[in-house]
Structures are given as C-alpha cells and as structure tokens.
Design an enzyme around this catalytic site. Structure first.
Site, mmCIF file in Angstrom:
data_model
loop_
_atom_site.group_PDB
_atom_site.id
_atom_site.type_symbol
_atom_site.label_atom_id
_atom_site.label_comp_id
_atom_site.label_asym_id
_atom_site.label_seq_id
_atom_site.Cartn_x
_atom_site.Cartn_y
_atom_site.Cartn_z
ATOM 1 N N ASP A 67 0.784 -1.223 -0.021
ATOM 2 C CA ASP A 67 -0.115 -0.031 0.090
ATOM 3 C C ASP A 67 0.772 1.125 -0.153
ATOM 4 O O ASP A 67 1.860 1.280 0.127
ATOM 5 C CB ASP A 67 -0.930 0.065 1.227
ATOM 6 C CG ASP A 67 -0.407 -0.318 2.430
ATOM 7 O OD1 ASP A 67 1.009 -0.430 2.535
ATOM 8 O OD2 ASP A 67 -1.117 -1.195 3.342
ATOM 9 N N ASN A 134 -7.267 -3.066 14.363
ATOM 10 C CA ASN A 134 -8.483 -3.571 13.954
ATOM 11 C C ASN A 134 -8.671 -4.557 13.224
ATOM 12 O O ASN A 134 -9.744 -4.960 12.493
ATOM 13 C CB ASN A 134 -9.197 -2.227 13.324
ATOM 14 C CG ASN A 134 -8.815 -2.091 11.948
ATOM 15 O OD1 ASN A 134 -7.916 -2.595 11.595
ATOM 16 N ND2 ASN A 134 -9.111 -0.847 11.445
ATOM 17 N N HIS A 136 -7.227 -5.338 10.300
ATOM 18 C CA HIS A 136 -6.976 -4.894 8.755
ATOM 19 C C HIS A 136 -5.742 -5.505 8.175
ATOM 20 O O HIS A 136 -4.659 -5.670 8.987
ATOM 21 C CB HIS A 136 -6.796 -3.223 8.338
ATOM 22 C CG HIS A 136 -5.891 -2.500 8.846
ATOM 23 N ND1 HIS A 136 -5.885 -1.326 8.967
ATOM 24 C CD2 HIS A 136 -4.162 -2.898 9.061
ATOM 25 C CE1 HIS A 136 -4.684 -0.833 9.312
ATOM 26 N NE2 HIS A 136 -3.890 -1.822 9.491
ATOM 27 N N GLU A 141 -9.603 -2.165 5.318
ATOM 28 C CA GLU A 141 -10.276 -1.927 6.645
ATOM 29 C C GLU A 141 -11.592 -2.881 6.952
ATOM 30 O O GLU A 141 -12.257 -3.161 5.867
ATOM 31 C CB GLU A 141 -10.594 -0.477 6.826
ATOM 32 C CG GLU A 141 -9.516 0.473 6.599
ATOM 33 C CD GLU A 141 -8.629 0.415 7.678
ATOM 34 O OE1 GLU A 141 -8.593 -0.637 8.744
ATOM 35 O OE2 GLU A 141 -7.704 1.513 7.741
HETATM 36 C C1 F6R Z 1 1.847 -1.945 5.901
HETATM 37 C C2 F6R Z 1 0.322 -2.272 6.130
HETATM 38 C C3 F6R Z 1 -0.463 -2.282 7.662
HETATM 39 C C4 F6R Z 1 0.348 -2.575 8.586
HETATM 40 C C5 F6R Z 1 -0.527 -2.685 10.044
HETATM 41 C C6 F6R Z 1 0.409 -2.792 11.129
HETATM 42 O O1 F6R Z 1 1.933 -1.936 4.745
HETATM 43 O O2 F6R Z 1 -0.520 -2.413 5.231
HETATM 44 O O3 F6R Z 1 -1.757 -3.382 7.250
HETATM 45 O O4 F6R Z 1 0.864 -3.907 8.424
HETATM 46 O O5 F6R Z 1 -1.077 -1.444 10.063
HETATM 47 O O6 F6R Z 1 1.258 -1.720 11.259
HETATM 48 P P1 F6R Z 1 2.271 -1.662 12.571
HETATM 49 O O7 F6R Z 1 3.220 -2.830 11.969
HETATM 50 O O8 F6R Z 1 2.939 -0.362 12.324
HETATM 51 O O9 F6R Z 1 1.857 -1.963 13.633
#
Ligand code: F6R
Length: 239
Positions: A67, A134, A136, A141
C-alpha cells in the site's frame, strides 16, 4: 495456518527473515509482497545483514508493496516508498520494487495497472503482512464485504489514530490510501503474517479463533492453504 509463538520480537524477526531467505534461496527470482509499519522493521534489518554477509542476493528479486498513502508530496519521509528505501531497498541489491503511486492523477487507473503489473510478473510468491489493531491487512479496513483487487481506500479512524505516531499531528495523517485488495493478497502463493505487542492480541485472537468475516479482514487468511503466522508472546496472549 501454522502459528509460531516466540518469546521476543527479536526472535520473530530472525524467524521471519529465515523464511524469506529460504524463499529467495529456493527461487532467486521470487516476487515478494512487502509491508511497511513498525512490525517488519527488525525483519528487514535481519535481511540486510544476511545480504551484507554475502548470504542473500536480491538482484533477481522483484517486490510489490501492499500500500501507499494518497496525496503525500514527493519525497515525504512518511510515504511508504520513503519508508521502504530507508529501511530496506537502499541497503540491498533489490532487482526491482514497486509501490502503488499515491500521487497518480487517475487513482483508479493506477490501481488497475498495479494489479496488472503483479499478474504480468507471474503473481506474488511470498506476501509479508502485519495486522492492524482492528484486524486490517494492507489497508483493507473492517467493513461489510471483502475487497477484491487493488483499491482506493479510506482509512478507519482507528488506523489514523494508530499511525499518527509517525506524523507531527493527527491532521497530517492521510485519510486515503491505495492498497492491494484482499483478493490480491489471497492470490499470493504463500503468506507470512507477523504480529508484535499486546495491542495486536485481540485482532490476532479474532483472526485465529473468530468467525471468518469482513469485519475482521485478516480472518480470511484461514481459508488460504499456505499461511505462516509468527507472534511474540504479547501478541499471542489471548490465544
Ligand atoms: C503496512 C500495512 C498495514 C500494517 C498494519 C500494522 O504496509 O499494510 O496493514 O501492516 O497497520 O502496522 P504496524 O506494523 O505499524 O503495527
């Protein structure tokens, strides 16, 4: 789903790097799907050190990131392309890398061409994932339906809150992103999901023990044939 629980985040990083290294050693022209965020940073450090030690050659590896934020100016330090350069690409000999272009004029077209580029490269061999508080994966989401292909998504308030730590103020956190879809992720031949820390314990519990539902997007991974989950003790606390 194969689930490993390790005592420390450092062990998770070592184990994850070992699995990614094995993938590259077995298929030097692997297509990797990569993630940003705090979770994979130590894994990237391990991969850099394997590269520096002469163990891992990335020259034929291609990567596609999950992303990218929409609308951040070119070179913004918190854009995901900046993150990936700083934490991995500038330190290894990666063959090529791609992220969705969150500055594209036609975002819909950008989503379609990103999806097509992955297909043209033969699909993703190994997709690395973190998980949001959450539930995702990527920026898919919680919602009423699973997304299919790369899409323009609006970040959940809980994601904006979680990511504000990277910005000077919450107002600077982008509200939108381009993200591979759940369908894109599920088409990867293998998936490696990492989760660290107690803030992830509830989402990890629901992913592994709860119903498969778009309200907890990561739960769909239970219907994929080759998923490895690596957790530290804190993230596994509710299992
Ligand atoms: C990142 C992504 C997100 C993260 C998730 C956890 O490219 O797609 O899904 O993997 O938000 O983020 P962290 O590792 O910062 O807790």
């Amino acid at each position: 789903m194969v689930v490993h629980v390790f005592d420390t985040p450092a062990q998770v990083a070592q184990a994850a790097a070992a699995v990614i290294a094995a993938q590259i050693l077995q298929k030097p022209d692997s297509v990797l799907g990569l993630a940003t965020g705090s979770t994979p940073m130590d894994t990237y450090r391990e991969l850099i050190s394997l590269h520096r030690g002469g163990v891992l050659d990335f020259s034929r590896v291609k990567s596609y990131n999950l992303d990218e934020y929409v609308g951040l100016p070119d070179g913004h330090p918190e854009s995901y392309v900046s993150f990936m350069k700083r934490n991995l690409f500038d330190h290894i000999n990666i063959g090529s890398y791609s992220l969705p272009d969150g500055r594209a004029r036609d975002l819909q077209r950008e989503c379609e061409s990103y999806e097509q580029a992955i297909k043209d490269d033969g699909g993703i061999d190994m997709q690395l994932l973190g998980i949001g508080n959450n539930g995702h994966i990527g920026f898919n989401e919680p919602g009423e339906a699973f997304t299919y292909s790369t899409n323009l998504t609006t970040l959940a308030q809980s994601t904006i809150d979680a990511n504000k730590r990277f910005f000077d103020s919450i107002d600077q956190v982008p509200r939108q992103a381009l993200s591979m879809g759940i369908g894109t992720i599920m088409e990867a031949r293998s998936i490696l999901l990492l989760a660290l820390g107690e803030a992830k314990a509830q989402a990890v519990y629901q992913m592994i023990r709860g119903p498969i539902t778009p309200r907890l997007p990561a739960s769909i991974l239970r219907s994929h044939a080759r998923v490895t989950v690596m957790l530290d003790k804190a993230a596994a606390a509710r299992l």
